[in-house]
Write a protein that holds these residues in place. Structure first.
Motif, short mmCIF file in Angstrom:
data_model
loop_
_atom_site.label_atom_id
_atom_site.label_comp_id
_atom_site.label_asym_id
_atom_site.label_seq_id
_atom_site.Cartn_x
_atom_site.Cartn_y
_atom_site.Cartn_z
N ARG A 9 0.63 -1.24 -0.67
CA ARG A 9 -0.10 0.15 0.47
C ARG A 9 0.76 0.77 -0.07
O ARG A 9 1.79 1.54 0.63
CB ARG A 9 -0.82 -0.11 0.99
CG ARG A 9 -1.74 -0.66 1.34
CD ARG A 9 -3.04 -1.44 0.52
NE ARG A 9 -3.89 -2.48 0.71
CZ ARG A 9 -4.23 -3.09 -0.21
NH1 ARG A 9 -3.72 -2.83 -1.52
NH2 ARG A 9 -5.12 -4.40 0.41
N VAL A 10 0.38 2.07 -0.69
CA VAL A 10 0.40 3.58 -0.42
C VAL A 10 0.62 3.85 1.01
O VAL A 10 0.20 3.85 2.53
CB VAL A 10 0.08 4.56 -1.22
CG1 VAL A 10 0.73 5.88 -0.85
CG2 VAL A 10 0.23 4.46 -2.32
N LEU A 11 2.39 4.29 1.62
CA LEU A 11 2.92 4.49 2.92
C LEU A 11 2.54 6.22 3.42
O LEU A 11 2.90 6.76 4.93
CB LEU A 11 4.00 3.96 3.17
CG LEU A 11 3.47 2.73 3.52
CD1 LEU A 11 4.79 1.68 3.42
CD2 LEU A 11 2.59 1.91 4.35
N LEU A 12 3.03 7.35 2.62
CA LEU A 12 3.55 8.06 2.00
C LEU A 12 1.97 9.40 2.93
O LEU A 12 0.89 9.36 2.01
CB LEU A 12 4.14 9.02 0.56
CG LEU A 12 4.51 10.32 1.19
CD1 LEU A 12 5.25 10.12 2.04
CD2 LEU A 12 4.72 10.86 -0.74
N ASN A 13 2.74 10.03 3.25
CA ASN A 13 1.30 11.14 3.30
C ASN A 13 -0.04 10.68 4.37
O ASN A 13 -0.81 10.98 3.60
CB ASN A 13 0.96 11.65 2.49
CG ASN A 13 0.77 13.72 2.70
OD1 ASN A 13 0.58 13.92 3.64
ND2 ASN A 13 -0.57 14.13 1.92
N PHE A 14 0.17 10.17 5.86
CA PHE A 14 -0.87 9.15 6.17
C PHE A 14 -1.07 10.28 7.61
O PHE A 14 -0.15 11.13 7.69
CB PHE A 14 -0.64 8.60 6.63
CG PHE A 14 -1.86 7.59 5.39
CD1 PHE A 14 -2.84 7.31 5.46
CD2 PHE A 14 -0.51 6.83 4.77
CE1 PHE A 14 -3.70 6.31 4.37
CE2 PHE A 14 -1.81 6.36 3.71
CZ PHE A 14 -2.59 6.03 3.19
N GLU A 15 -2.40 10.61 8.23
CA GLU A 15 -2.52 11.30 9.61
C GLU A 15 -3.14 10.36 9.85
O GLU A 15 -4.89 10.13 9.68
CB GLU A 15 -3.45 13.04 9.31
CG GLU A 15 -3.41 13.69 9.92
CD GLU A 15 -2.11 13.32 11.09
OE1 GLU A 15 -1.92 13.53 12.29
OE2 GLU A 15 -1.56 14.25 9.85
N THR A 41 -6.11 9.56 4.94
CA THR A 41 -6.98 9.12 5.93
C THR A 41 -6.68 7.27 5.79
O THR A 41 -7.31 6.93 4.50
CB THR A 41 -8.30 9.62 6.82
OG1 THR A 41 -8.90 8.91 5.43
CG2 THR A 41 -8.15 10.63 7.60
N ARG A 42 -6.84 6.90 6.98
CA ARG A 42 -6.80 4.82 6.94
C ARG A 42 -8.50 4.43 5.89
O ARG A 42 -8.52 3.82 4.98
CB ARG A 42 -6.66 4.06 7.35
CG ARG A 42 -4.90 4.43 7.08
CD ARG A 42 -4.19 4.17 9.70
NE ARG A 42 -2.76 4.08 8.71
CZ ARG A 42 -2.71 5.71 9.45
NH1 ARG A 42 -2.93 6.30 9.19
NH2 ARG A 42 -1.01 4.90 9.16
N GLU A 43 -9.34 5.73 6.51
CA GLU A 43 -10.62 5.48 6.10
C GLU A 43 -10.91 5.45 4.98
O GLU A 43 -11.23 5.30 4.52
CB GLU A 43 -11.07 6.09 7.61
CG GLU A 43 -11.38 5.51 8.67
CD GLU A 43 -10.16 6.64 9.62
OE1 GLU A 43 -9.87 7.06 8.90
OE2 GLU A 43 -10.07 5.89 10.74
N GLY A 44 -10.57 7.34 4.38
CA GLY A 44 -10.71 7.35 3.38
C GLY A 44 -9.55 6.15 2.06
O GLY A 44 -10.77 6.01 1.00
N GLU A 45 -8.45 5.69 2.17
CA GLU A 45 -8.02 5.07 1.38
C GLU A 45 -9.03 3.40 1.15
O GLU A 45 -9.00 3.16 0.25
CB GLU A 45 -6.79 4.69 1.62
CG GLU A 45 -5.98 6.49 2.34
CD GLU A 45 -5.98 6.43 0.95
OE1 GLU A 45 -5.24 5.74 -1.16
OE2 GLU A 45 -6.11 7.83 0.42
N ALA A 46 -9.57 3.21 2.64
CA ALA A 46 -10.08 2.30 2.07
C ALA A 46 -11.61 2.67 1.68
O ALA A 46 -12.38 0.98 1.21
CB ALA A 46 -9.88 1.37 3.49
N ALA A 47 -12.14 3.55 1.84
CA ALA A 47 -13.42 3.30 1.05
C ALA A 47 -13.25 3.68 -0.46
O ALA A 47 -14.08 3.16 -1.68
CB ALA A 47 -13.82 4.96 1.59
#
Length: 92
Positions: free
Chosen positions: A6-12, A71-77
């Motif tokens: 997965r992309v790992l850059l720029n998460f909050e 956000t992890r939630e945004g990426e999951a959506a």
């Protein structure tokens, strides 16, 4: 590329060491062609995972971006929407 990396850059909140190590493990598995190395190659395999994780942490820490944090939630959506588009709605 391996679908599990997965992309790992720029998460909050920021990417965790566990996420970095999981991506490194998937990469080394893909490159080596093995999920579980033989006893003879186990130490080399683990060292490769640690080396890739170390370099990945440095890369993620040092890269600059002007994009808003993910956000992890945004990426999951987004992934769920891509899956629905690709495979259609599944009947349960």
């Amino acid at each position: 590329m391996c679908r599990n990396i997965r992309v790992l850059l720029n998460f909050e909140p920021p990417t965790t060491d566990e996420e970095v190590r999981a991506a490194a493990l998937q990469y080394v598995r893909k490159v080596s062609g093995t999920r579980k190395p033989s006893k003879a190659n186990e130490a080399l395999f683990e060292q490769a995972v640690e080396d890739v994780a170390r370099v990945t942490r440095a890369l993620v820490r040092e890269m600059e971006t002007h994009s808003p944090p993910r956000t992890r939630e945004g990426e999951a959506a987004k992934a769920k929407a891509r899956g629905a588009k690709r495979y259609g709605a599944r009947v349960a």
